[in-house]
Design an enzyme around this catalytic site. Structure first.
Site, PDB file in Angstrom:
ATOM      1  N   ARG A 116       0.886  -1.185   0.000  1.00 57.89           N
ATOM      2  CA  ARG A 116       0.000   0.000   0.000  1.00 57.89           C
ATOM      3  C   ARG A 116       0.910   1.217   0.000  1.00 57.89           C
ATOM      4  O   ARG A 116       1.689   1.434   0.923  1.00 57.89           O
ATOM      5  CB  ARG A 116      -0.897   0.002   1.240  1.00 57.89           C
ATOM      6  N   HIS A 143      -7.272   0.834  -6.761  1.00 58.15           N
ATOM      7  CA  HIS A 143      -7.496  -0.054  -5.600  1.00 58.15           C
ATOM      8  C   HIS A 143      -8.177  -1.331  -6.132  1.00 58.15           C
ATOM      9  O   HIS A 143      -9.348  -1.601  -5.853  1.00 58.15           O
ATOM     10  CB  HIS A 143      -8.387   0.668  -4.586  1.00 58.15           C
ATOM     11  N   GLN A 146      -9.975  -3.996  -3.738  1.00 57.59           N
ATOM     12  CA  GLN A 146     -11.258  -3.526  -3.216  1.00 57.59           C
ATOM     13  C   GLN A 146     -12.358  -3.767  -4.249  1.00 57.59           C
ATOM     14  O   GLN A 146     -13.460  -4.237  -3.923  1.00 57.59           O
ATOM     15  CB  GLN A 146     -11.174  -2.030  -2.888  1.00 57.59           C
ATOM     16  N   ASP A 237     -17.193   7.322  -1.502  1.00 60.60           N
ATOM     17  CA  ASP A 237     -15.939   7.227  -0.742  1.00 60.60           C
ATOM     18  C   ASP A 237     -15.729   8.562  -0.040  1.00 60.60           C
ATOM     19  O   ASP A 237     -16.399   9.556  -0.370  1.00 60.60           O
ATOM     20  CB  ASP A 237     -14.779   6.911  -1.719  1.00 60.60           C
ATOM     21  N   CYS A 276     -16.223   1.545   0.370  1.00 61.72           N
ATOM     22  CA  CYS A 276     -14.995   0.785   0.626  1.00 61.72           C
ATOM     23  C   CYS A 276     -14.582   0.858   2.089  1.00 61.72           C
ATOM     24  O   CYS A 276     -13.857  -0.017   2.567  1.00 61.72           O
ATOM     25  CB  CYS A 276     -13.873   1.268  -0.284  1.00 61.72           C
ATOM     26  N   ARG A 304     -13.415  -8.699   0.975  1.00 61.64           N
ATOM     27  CA  ARG A 304     -11.988  -8.419   0.768  1.00 61.64           C
ATOM     28  C   ARG A 304     -11.177  -9.686   1.049  1.00 61.64           C
ATOM     29  O   ARG A 304     -10.232 -10.006   0.335  1.00 61.64           O
ATOM     30  CB  ARG A 304     -11.509  -7.297   1.718  1.00 61.64           C
TER      31      ARG A 304
HETATM   32  N1   CP Z   1     -11.091  -0.090   2.015  1.00 63.31           N
HETATM   33  C1   CP Z   1      -9.853  -0.181   2.523  1.00 63.31           C
HETATM   34  O1   CP Z   1      -8.877  -0.326   1.788  1.00 63.31           O
HETATM   35  O2   CP Z   1      -9.806  -0.134   3.880  1.00 63.31           O
HETATM   36  P1   CP Z   1      -8.477   0.092   4.745  1.00 63.31           P
HETATM   37  O3   CP Z   1      -7.950   1.471   4.379  1.00 63.31           O
HETATM   38  O4   CP Z   1      -8.905   0.009   6.177  1.00 63.31           O
HETATM   39  O5   CP Z   1      -7.481  -0.965   4.383  1.00 63.31           O
END
Ligand code: CP
Length: 319
Positions: A116, A143, A146, A237, A276, A304
């Site tokens: 990430r 992403h 997701q 989001d 998300c 997920r």
């Molecule tokens: N949706 C998502 O990626 O959540 P986090 O940021 O908690 O990993």
């Protein structure tokens, strides 16, 4: 070709999961079929430790709840080991090049990397310099994991993508980009509704349109009523993603797109609400919608786990 008619081969050509831009409709179907099967096995308590002895390194340059828990739990359920690496603790956070980091990791028998990070180019560098499969756990551009979970949630709800429409309200950032690509490639209509000047990059809109399956429509608009009309899945989001500065002008432009009960009432009668997470109640969505009967946010979060188990397994197994 519809997902429900697709006969999986158990194979994909891709070695990495950097963006759904690189994935064909068939490859996304393969991952979703695998996710459905792994979920079934998990619920039936059937053994599926296909990655026994393998190590997944998880590099986080941003905070996470869902991504960290789902990858860590997912690799354990597949029989492997998670290695959590915060950029605050490793030399990457002090400027060691990513190309050096990956070559050290493969010398130490790391089998797969989830990262990430901020820049998509860092992810690409990781993939270029190593021989290990690399998975995007979120960048500023995409992403994909997701969206695989989101697609699984939509499929579980409706049993098909064909003839369904997802609308995303918000800035044309990582979620909008990946939703456009994912929905178009599985044959679902997708509308991105963003305020003027905050829409997605034309290059990604063009890529989604070019890859749309079975005539799926990819629409970008700032017209809220046009966007919500006929939507089966309503998605939003946070106004400000990690790393973005708060901006009152942007907040004012996004506020009319808040997903509230009035907005949900204008969607299709069977519409579900997706996010998300994490969400900011009272900003992009109301508490009433988050907690309401149309909300699928927790099955979506659970997915997920299943979607990423499919990604980890299919990239790591011998294709
Ligand atoms: N949706 C998502 O990626 O959540 P986090 O940021 O908690 O990993």
């Amino acid at each position: 070709m519809r997902f429900e008619d697709y006969k999986p081969t158990g194979r994909i050509k891709n070695k990495h999961m950097l963006t759904l831009m690189d994935y064909s409709s068939e490859e996304i179907f393969e991952l979703l079929h695998c996710a459905v099967e792994l979920k079934r096995k998990q619920y039936a308590r059937e053994r599926h430790d296909y990655l026994a002895g393998k190590t997944l390194a998880m590099i986080f340059e941003k905070s996470s709840t869902r991504t960290r828990i789902s990858f860590e739990q997912g690799i354990r359920q597949l029989g492997g080991y998670p290695m959590f690496l915060s950029s605050r603790d490793i030399q990457l956070g002090r400027g060691e090049p990513i190309r050096d980091t990956v070559r050290v990791m493969e010398r130490m028998n790391i089998d797969e990397i989830m990262i990430r990070t901020f820049k998509q180019s860092d992810l690409e560098e990781l993939a270029e310099y190593g021989h290990i499969p690399v998975i995007n756990g979120l960048t500023d551009d995409f992403h994909p994991c997701q969206v695989l979970a989101d697609l699984l949630t939509v499929y579980e709800e409706f049993g098909t993508f064909t003839g369904k429409k997802l609308v995303f309200f918000g800035e044309g950032f990582n979620m909008a980009n990946s939703l456009m690509l994912g929905c178009a490639k599985v044959g679902m209509d997708v509308t991105i509704c963003s305020p003027a000047g905050l829409g997605p990059k034309q290059k990604i809109v063009d890529a989604a349109r070019a890859a749309a399956l079975g005539g799926a429509k990819v629409v970008v608009t700032d017209d809220i009523n046009e966007a919500i009309s006929g939507a089966n899945a309503v998605y939003t989001d946070v106004f400000f993603s990690m790393g973005q500065e708060k901006d009152p002008a942007k907040e004012a432009a996004l506020m009319p797109m808040q997903v509230n009960a009035e907005m949900m009432a204008k969607a299709a009668p069977d519409a579900i609400f997706l996010h998300c997470l994490p969400a900011h109640r009272g900003e992009e969505v109301t508490d009433e919608v988050m907690e309401g009967a149309q909300s699928r946010i927790f099955p979506e979060a659970e997915n997920r786990l299943h979607a990423q188990k499919a990604v980890m397994y299919m990239l790591m197994k011998d294709n």
